[in-house]
Design a protein around this motif. Structure first.
Motif, mmCIF file in Angstrom:
data_model
loop_
_atom_site.group_PDB
_atom_site.id
_atom_site.type_symbol
_atom_site.label_atom_id
_atom_site.label_comp_id
_atom_site.label_asym_id
_atom_site.label_seq_id
_atom_site.Cartn_x
_atom_site.Cartn_y
_atom_site.Cartn_z
ATOM 1 N N ARG A 163 0.836 -1.211 0.000
ATOM 2 C CA ARG A 163 0.000 0.000 0.000
ATOM 3 C C ARG A 163 0.867 1.257 0.000
ATOM 4 O O ARG A 163 0.640 2.191 -0.794
ATOM 5 N N ASP A 164 1.881 1.288 0.867
ATOM 6 C CA ASP A 164 2.772 2.450 0.942
ATOM 7 C C ASP A 164 3.464 2.696 -0.393
ATOM 8 O O ASP A 164 3.568 3.836 -0.860
ATOM 9 N N VAL A 165 3.965 1.628 -1.015
ATOM 10 C CA VAL A 165 4.672 1.746 -2.291
ATOM 11 C C VAL A 165 3.762 2.335 -3.355
ATOM 12 O O VAL A 165 4.137 3.268 -4.088
ATOM 13 N N MET A 166 2.546 1.804 -3.460
ATOM 14 C CA MET A 166 1.624 2.283 -4.495
ATOM 15 C C MET A 166 1.189 3.727 -4.224
ATOM 16 O O MET A 166 0.982 4.502 -5.157
ATOM 17 N N GLN A 167 1.059 4.112 -2.952
ATOM 18 C CA GLN A 167 0.734 5.499 -2.634
ATOM 19 C C GLN A 167 1.818 6.446 -3.150
ATOM 20 O O GLN A 167 1.521 7.507 -3.704
ATOM 21 N N VAL A 168 3.065 6.060 -2.982
ATOM 22 C CA VAL A 168 4.169 6.899 -3.464
ATOM 23 C C VAL A 168 4.166 6.949 -4.992
ATOM 24 O O VAL A 168 4.298 8.033 -5.586
ATOM 25 N N LEU A 169 4.002 5.794 -5.638
ATOM 26 C CA LEU A 169 3.994 5.765 -7.101
ATOM 27 C C LEU A 169 2.846 6.581 -7.681
ATOM 28 O O LEU A 169 2.977 7.208 -8.739
ATOM 29 N N GLU A 170 1.714 6.568 -7.000
ATOM 30 C CA GLU A 170 0.532 7.304 -7.467
ATOM 31 C C GLU A 170 0.582 8.777 -7.082
ATOM 32 O O GLU A 170 -0.338 9.531 -7.400
ATOM 33 N N ASN A 171 1.660 9.200 -6.387
ATOM 34 C CA ASN A 171 1.774 10.576 -5.897
ATOM 35 C C ASN A 171 0.569 10.971 -5.042
ATOM 36 O O ASN A 171 0.073 12.101 -5.104
ATOM 37 N N ASP A 172 0.106 10.018 -4.240
ATOM 38 C CA ASP A 172 -1.013 10.258 -3.342
ATOM 39 C C ASP A 172 -0.570 11.225 -2.234
ATOM 40 O O ASP A 172 0.527 11.086 -1.684
ATOM 41 N N PRO A 173 -1.391 12.198 -1.896
ATOM 42 C CA PRO A 173 -0.999 13.159 -0.844
ATOM 43 C C PRO A 173 -0.773 12.505 0.517
ATOM 44 O O PRO A 173 -0.075 13.077 1.365
ATOM 45 N N ASP A 174 -1.359 11.325 0.754
ATOM 46 C CA ASP A 174 -1.167 10.633 2.028
ATOM 47 C C ASP A 174 0.031 9.680 2.011
ATOM 48 O O ASP A 174 0.270 8.967 2.990
ATOM 49 N N ALA A 175 0.787 9.647 0.918
ATOM 50 C CA ALA A 175 1.928 8.735 0.817
ATOM 51 C C ALA A 175 2.974 9.083 1.873
ATOM 52 O O ALA A 175 3.204 10.265 2.169
ATOM 53 N N PRO A 176 3.615 8.074 2.472
ATOM 54 C CA PRO A 176 4.652 8.359 3.481
ATOM 55 C C PRO A 176 5.839 9.092 2.854
ATOM 56 O O PRO A 176 6.503 8.566 1.959
ATOM 57 N N ASN A 177 6.112 10.292 3.335
ATOM 58 C CA ASN A 177 7.142 11.126 2.716
ATOM 59 C C ASN A 177 8.548 10.585 2.932
ATOM 60 O O ASN A 177 9.422 10.749 2.076
ATOM 61 N N ASP A 178 8.793 9.924 4.079
ATOM 62 C CA ASP A 178 10.143 9.403 4.311
ATOM 63 C C ASP A 178 10.486 8.305 3.306
ATOM 64 O O ASP A 178 11.618 8.237 2.811
ATOM 65 N N LEU A 179 9.512 7.455 2.967
ATOM 66 C CA LEU A 179 9.741 6.411 1.963
ATOM 67 C C LEU A 179 9.980 7.042 0.597
ATOM 68 O O LEU A 179 10.868 6.619 -0.152
ATOM 69 N N ARG A 180 9.197 8.059 0.258
ATOM 70 C CA ARG A 180 9.358 8.756 -1.030
ATOM 71 C C ARG A 180 10.746 9.398 -1.130
ATOM 72 O O ARG A 180 11.457 9.209 -2.122
ATOM 73 N N GLN A 181 11.137 10.158 -0.111
ATOM 74 C CA GLN A 181 12.401 10.887 -0.175
ATOM 75 C C GLN A 181 13.606 9.949 -0.219
ATOM 76 O O GLN A 181 14.549 10.157 -0.992
ATOM 77 N N LYS A 182 13.582 8.916 0.599
ATOM 78 C CA LYS A 182 14.717 7.987 0.601
ATOM 79 C C LYS A 182 14.825 7.271 -0.740
ATOM 80 O O LYS A 182 15.923 7.100 -1.280
ATOM 81 N N SER A 183 13.695 6.878 -1.303
ATOM 82 C CA SER A 183 13.708 6.182 -2.594
ATOM 83 C C SER A 183 14.234 7.092 -3.699
ATOM 84 O O SER A 183 15.012 6.655 -4.566
ATOM 85 N N ALA B 147 17.493 6.293 -5.871
ATOM 86 C CA ALA B 147 17.337 6.227 -7.327
ATOM 87 C C ALA B 147 18.243 7.249 -8.002
ATOM 88 O O ALA B 147 18.863 6.969 -9.041
ATOM 89 N N GLY B 148 18.343 8.445 -7.402
ATOM 90 C CA GLY B 148 19.216 9.471 -7.961
ATOM 91 C C GLY B 148 20.669 9.042 -7.996
ATOM 92 O O GLY B 148 21.382 9.300 -8.977
ATOM 93 N N ARG B 149 21.116 8.365 -6.947
ATOM 94 C CA ARG B 149 22.505 7.890 -6.916
ATOM 95 C C ARG B 149 22.747 6.860 -8.019
ATOM 96 O O ARG B 149 23.815 6.819 -8.627
ATOM 97 N N LEU B 150 21.750 6.017 -8.279
ATOM 98 C CA LEU B 150 21.908 5.027 -9.352
ATOM 99 C C LEU B 150 21.890 5.695 -10.719
ATOM 100 O O LEU B 150 22.674 5.329 -11.610
ATOM 101 N N ILE B 151 21.023 6.660 -10.912
ATOM 102 C CA ILE B 151 20.957 7.363 -12.197
ATOM 103 C C ILE B 151 22.279 8.065 -12.486
ATOM 104 O O ILE B 151 22.721 8.162 -13.638
ATOM 105 N N GLU B 152 22.960 8.508 -11.422
ATOM 106 C CA GLU B 152 24.250 9.169 -11.601
ATOM 107 C C GLU B 152 25.356 8.207 -12.016
ATOM 108 O O GLU B 152 26.468 8.644 -12.340
ATOM 109 N N CYS B 153 25.057 6.901 -12.022
ATOM 110 C CA CYS B 153 26.015 5.935 -12.590
ATOM 111 C C CYS B 153 26.132 6.115 -14.097
ATOM 112 O O CYS B 153 27.131 5.715 -14.702
ATOM 113 N N SER B 154 25.099 6.698 -14.710
ATOM 114 C CA SER B 154 25.115 6.924 -16.156
ATOM 115 C C SER B 154 26.152 7.987 -16.497
ATOM 116 O O SER B 154 26.207 9.040 -15.857
ATOM 117 N N PRO B 155 26.970 7.747 -17.522
ATOM 118 C CA PRO B 155 27.972 8.762 -17.904
ATOM 119 C C PRO B 155 27.349 10.047 -18.423
ATOM 120 O O PRO B 155 28.031 11.071 -18.529
#
Length: 509
Positions: free
Chosen positions: A339-359, A363-371
């Motif tokens: 439920r928490d995961v889908m709330q974040v993916l759906e950009n639901d206003p009730d989504a847990p912000n700590d899970l969103r921010q950490k993810s 994800a940003g650190r992995l994207i920075e692996c790209s040259p």
């Protein structure tokens, strides 16, 4: 003798059963807990012998085998089989040297790990190796040799891509389902991200358990590769890929003993990632009072060990030290975490912000692996992918490809039995015990009962009044709810105090 399937789950250990009055048992001089070799239809396995006195379990003309062993033999019940005493594992002298505290070399570890992967070790011998390696801590060269041997013991994937990314957390933080958000974000960016995850052993849910609420995770290897090539990512259970098989056997001993030594942790994680074909890995080390790692010096020491072994094995590694003071998100248990995961993916206003921010940060650190991406730009790219709905679309595509379970995240089916744990007095939430929250969720039935778990209503720093709900426990069976209730009476997992008592943590994000 006739083979008989004995319906006992012996958890990663092959067990054979002979009746005490069996002529073969008497003639061959077998002993209980000795290692035997079982052959049937050209296949052979090694198993630990158990002796029974009840013919309803195994008859005098039968050879019983446990569930795992029966599956490996791939023959029907009643098929002819033979049993004989097994030769001792060749690596036993090396094992004895490690028990005596000696340093082992590359060939010693290769011999030990291959015997473990071939299931030549009994649970007693496995325990001896795990405890000896923990007691006389492996030096960094030994950790490298152990990791190298574990990679060589199974399949090694080759995606034929210059950049294959992965993300891993060392664990210990309930609700930390960042992988299920990082995968669709990074895959939507275009990087290859074949995420093979584990099921829970001592936690309320592993990534595979939570993903299974949404989609099928037990994918045949060929189907998994097909999904990755088409969608650039997947979220599957790693048990079907035969990656570092010795690790799965060792974990079956380490977890019940609560042994998670740094050397074995490094070897376990890096062997799985390299065997899976990863070229770049972001590793999450949470620190906090009830996390696996409790202090920054301890985290830095572990980081250096990871970096040394990764460098020797030509794996690009980015270690991030994160906040492990409390659970991530609100849900602890498969359905609640989904439920928490889908709330974040759906950009639901009730989504847990700590899970969103950490993810987003991972994800940003992995994207920075790209040259093509400058350092520091990854977070904004990840946020744009999530906010635009592209991450949701990619997750839906992956779910559909793996086999959609039609999960209604807005109205999740939770355990109907509930227990509310309330604040004993007014104040501020100054502590949340990760271990206790996880234990309460497990006692409630998670992860086997997917709808069971703990739904957190308050987090660190929240102001509460006396009687406010701290969390709800969901269960499907009265006995599970009662076990969880007793645990909350002993210790709710929450500490209430004043604002200046909230523990601070220094992280790298």
């Amino acid at each position: 003798m006739k083979l008989r399937r004995v319906a006992i789950d012996t958890y990663h250990e092959n067990v054979a059963y002979l009746h005490r009055d069996c002529a073969v048992y008497r003639a061959e001089g077998f002993q209980a807990l000795s290692k035997v070799e079982v052959k049937a239809n050209g296949r052979e396995i090694l198993a630990t012998l158990n002796v029974v006195d009840d013919t309803s379990i195994v008859g005098c003309d039968e050879l019983g085998v446990s569930e795992d062993a029966f599956a490996q033999l791939e023959v029907p019940d009643g098929h002819p089989a033979s049993v004989s005493q097994a030769e001792p594992p060749e690596s036993i002298p090396a094992l004895f040297r490690k028990i005596n505290g000696e340093r082992l070399g590359r060939e010693d570890f290769r011999s030990i790990v291959q015997d473990i992967a071939d299931r030549r070790y009994s649970k007693i011998e496995l325990t001896a190796f795990v405890v000896a390696s923990n007691r006389s801590e492996l030096d960094r060269e030994e950790v490298y040799f152990l990791t190298e041997a574990m990679i060589a013991s199974g399949r090694r994937l080759d995606w034929r891509e210059p950049l294959v990314v992965d993300k891993h957390c060392i664990g210990g933080i309930p609700g930390n389902r960042t992988s299920m958000l990082v995968v669709p974000i990074v895959a939507a960016y275009g990087l290859v991200f074949p995420k093979t995850s584990s099921r829970a052993i001592t936690s309320p849910a592993g990534t595979a358990d939570t993903m299974e609420v949404l989609a099928n995770v037990e994918l045949p290897f060929d189907r998994m590769t097909e999904i990755v090539r088409q969608h650039r990512g997947c979220l599957s259970w790693g048990g079907t890929a035969d990656l570092s098989p010795a690790d799965d056997v060792l974990i079956s001993v380490e977890r019940p003993l609560s042994i998670d030594s740094p050397g074995q942790m490094v070897a376990s994680i890096l062997s799985k990632k390299i065997a899976a074909g990863s070229t770049h890995l972001v590793l999450d080390i949470p620190i906090g009072p009830t996390a696996k790692v409790r202090s920054m010096p301890e985290a830095q020491k572990l980081r250096r060990l990871f970096e040394y072994v990764a460098q020797r094995l030509h794996l690009s590694l980015d270690v991030v030290i994160t906040d492990g003071r409390q659970p991530v998100g609100r849900g602890v248990g498969p359905v609640l975490e989904a439920r928490d995961v889908m709330q974040v993916l759906e950009n639901d206003p009730d989504a847990p912000n700590d899970l969103r921010q950490k993810s987003l940060r991972l994800a940003g650190r992995l994207i920075e692996c790209s040259p093509d991406v400058r350092g520091g730009d990854g977070f904004a790219i990840a946020r744009d992918i999530l906010d635009s709905g592209r991450a949701l679309a990619r997750m839906e595509a992956i779910i559909h490809a793996q086999g959609d379970k039609a999960f209604d995240w807005k109205h999740p089916s939770l355990g109907k039995l509930q227990l509310e744990v309330r604040a004993p007095r007014a104040g501020v939430v100054t502590g949340i015990d990760n271990l206790q929250v996880a234990q309460i969720a497990r006692l409630a039935g998670a992860p086997k009962v997917r709808a069971a778990g703990v739904d957190l209503r308050c987090k660190l720093g929240d102001v509460v009044s006396e009687g406010d709900v701290l969390y709800r426990v969901h269960a499907s069976y009265p006995a599970d709810l009662e076990f969880a209730r007793q645990a909350t009476v002993r210790h709710s997992g929450y500490r209430i105090g004043s604002a200046d008592e909230v523990p601070q943590v220094f992280v790298e994000f």
